[in-house]
Structures are given as C-alpha cells and as structure tokens.
Design a protein around this motif. Structure first.
Motif, PDB file in Angstrom:
ATOM      1  N   LYS A  36       0.851  -1.188   0.000  1.00 23.94           N
ATOM      2  CA  LYS A  36       0.000   0.000   0.000  1.00 23.94           C
ATOM      3  C   LYS A  36       0.884   1.235   0.000  1.00 23.94           C
ATOM      4  O   LYS A  36       1.915   1.267   0.669  1.00 23.94           O
ATOM      5  CB  LYS A  36      -0.908   0.034   1.238  1.00 23.94           C
ATOM      6  N   ARG A  37       0.433   2.249  -0.740  1.00 19.88           N
ATOM      7  CA  ARG A  37       1.179   3.505  -0.846  1.00 19.88           C
ATOM      8  C   ARG A  37       0.234   4.665  -0.600  1.00 19.88           C
ATOM      9  O   ARG A  37      -0.886   4.688  -1.112  1.00 19.88           O
ATOM     10  CB  ARG A  37       1.791   3.619  -2.232  1.00 19.88           C
ATOM     11  N   ALA A  38       0.694   5.632   0.161  1.00 21.99           N
ATOM     12  CA  ALA A  38      -0.053   6.871   0.388  1.00 21.99           C
ATOM     13  C   ALA A  38       0.414   7.868  -0.670  1.00 21.99           C
ATOM     14  O   ALA A  38       1.555   8.325  -0.636  1.00 21.99           O
ATOM     15  CB  ALA A  38       0.213   7.411   1.789  1.00 21.99           C
ATOM     16  N   PHE A 121      -5.448  16.226  11.206  1.00 21.53           N
ATOM     17  CA  PHE A 121      -4.494  16.377  10.110  1.00 21.53           C
ATOM     18  C   PHE A 121      -4.820  15.342   9.030  1.00 21.53           C
ATOM     19  O   PHE A 121      -4.150  14.314   8.890  1.00 21.53           O
ATOM     20  CB  PHE A 121      -3.060  16.230  10.626  1.00 21.53           C
ATOM     21  N   ARG A 122      -5.867  15.609   8.270  1.00 20.31           N
ATOM     22  CA  ARG A 122      -6.381  14.651   7.277  1.00 20.31           C
ATOM     23  C   ARG A 122      -5.324  14.229   6.263  1.00 20.31           C
ATOM     24  O   ARG A 122      -5.354  13.107   5.770  1.00 20.31           O
ATOM     25  CB  ARG A 122      -7.602  15.235   6.572  1.00 20.31           C
ATOM     26  N   ASN A 123      -4.381  15.100   5.983  1.00 17.69           N
ATOM     27  CA  ASN A 123      -3.338  14.747   5.024  1.00 17.69           C
ATOM     28  C   ASN A 123      -2.406  13.661   5.552  1.00 17.69           C
ATOM     29  O   ASN A 123      -1.609  13.114   4.798  1.00 17.69           O
ATOM     30  CB  ASN A 123      -2.538  15.986   4.604  1.00 17.69           C
ATOM     31  N   ARG A 124      -2.496  13.317   6.814  1.00 17.78           N
ATOM     32  CA  ARG A 124      -1.679  12.260   7.411  1.00 17.78           C
ATOM     33  C   ARG A 124      -2.428  10.920   7.517  1.00 17.78           C
ATOM     34  O   ARG A 124      -1.834   9.895   7.797  1.00 17.78           O
ATOM     35  CB  ARG A 124      -1.217  12.652   8.823  1.00 17.78           C
ATOM     36  N   HIS A 125      -3.734  10.940   7.310  1.00 16.21           N
ATOM     37  CA  HIS A 125      -4.543   9.737   7.528  1.00 16.21           C
ATOM     38  C   HIS A 125      -4.129   8.570   6.631  1.00 16.21           C
ATOM     39  O   HIS A 125      -4.081   7.423   7.085  1.00 16.21           O
ATOM     40  CB  HIS A 125      -6.025  10.042   7.335  1.00 16.21           C
ATOM     41  N   ALA A 126      -3.843   8.827   5.368  1.00 19.12           N
ATOM     42  CA  ALA A 126      -3.499   7.740   4.449  1.00 19.12           C
ATOM     43  C   ALA A 126      -2.268   6.974   4.926  1.00 19.12           C
ATOM     44  O   ALA A 126      -2.242   5.738   4.879  1.00 19.12           O
ATOM     45  CB  ALA A 126      -3.281   8.278   3.039  1.00 19.12           C
ATOM     46  N   SER A 127      -1.265   7.681   5.404  1.00 17.40           N
ATOM     47  CA  SER A 127      -0.063   7.022   5.898  1.00 17.40           C
ATOM     48  C   SER A 127      -0.358   6.205   7.156  1.00 17.40           C
ATOM     49  O   SER A 127       0.139   5.090   7.316  1.00 17.40           O
ATOM     50  CB  SER A 127       1.027   8.057   6.183  1.00 17.40           C
TER      51      SER A 127
END
Length: 142
Positions: A36-38, A121-127
């Motif tokens: 998996k990749r963010a 910090f939604r931009n961190r959720h994928a990671s």
C-alpha cells in the motif's frame, strides 16, 4: 503547521512506537503479500502473511513511512499474530472511525488511540492507515 501543533502530533509516544516496529522485514514464503502507498506523502508499507486455521500465524512488514505511519505499523505488529480476517477488518474500520470522528478503536487495536492527535491532520490519515489496510486486505485473500 505551528510548532505547538507539531509537538502535539509527534508526541513522545508516537516517536517511541515509530522506533520499535515489530516484525520488520519480509517472509520467505508468504501466502499473501499486499503493498500500500499513500499518494500524498509517498509512504509505503508492504505486508506478508501466512494464515492457518483462519488466523495469522506469520507476519512481516516492510515500512517506509513517516513517523505516524511507522507508529501505526508498530501497533499493528504488536497485535496481528493470531487475528482473523474479521478482526483485522474491525481494527481497520475502528482506526478509520477514530480518524474520521473520534471513535475509540476496539481491543486489541486500542493502541491506535495514541494516533488520535492526528485526527485533525487529514493529510496524514493515508499514511496512518497503510499497515492495517494492507494486512486486512492480505487476510481477506486467504
């Protein structure tokens, strides 16, 4: 991000988890492998697993992620052995719910609560989601 926000997000507990990730590496003969990749940050987690009797018996993970992704992988690594596909899906869904709205992840995934400061910090959720999403997907294929 302000310095105060940065300190809140990258707490001592997050950094402690990130520095001690269980089951690092790759399995020689996995039954399933999922990568998996963010896309936003480029973090990548690859998991290998073996399941017997419907439960994870062997697990390894290759983690190339930010401290938050590493911390999440550490939490997964501590509890993954012995889990069923349904339990891993519940952990994944619990982490998603916590990040989306403050729900409490179910045991044995309650360690994800350490990542609660990242909710804003939604931009961190994928990671953060990489490891649990990868292992849940790998288990579903078995």
């Amino acid at each position: 991000m302000s310095d105060v926000e940065m300190m809140k997000l990258y707490s001592g507990r997050i950094l402690e988890l990130a520095s001690d990730i269980p089951h690092l590496g790759r399995l020689p003969a996995p039954m399933a492998t999922v990568r998996k990749r963010a896309p936003l940050c480029g973090s990548v987690v690859t998991v290998d697993l073996v399941m017997q009797g419907g439960r994870v018996t062997e697990f390894a993970q290759d983690v190339k992620a930010c401290a938050l992704g590493q911390a999440a992988a550490a939490i997964v690594g501590r509890v993954v052995i012995g889990r069923t596909a349904a339990e891993l899906q519940t952990g994944r869904d619990g982490l998603r719910a916590m990040l989306a709205g403050g729900a409490v992840p179910p045991a044995p995934f309650d360690g994800f609560a350490a990542l609660e400061p990242a909710r804003d910090f939604r931009n961190r959720h994928a990671s953060i989601l990489l490891a649990i999403e990868a292992v849940a997907e790998a288990a579903e294929t078995q």
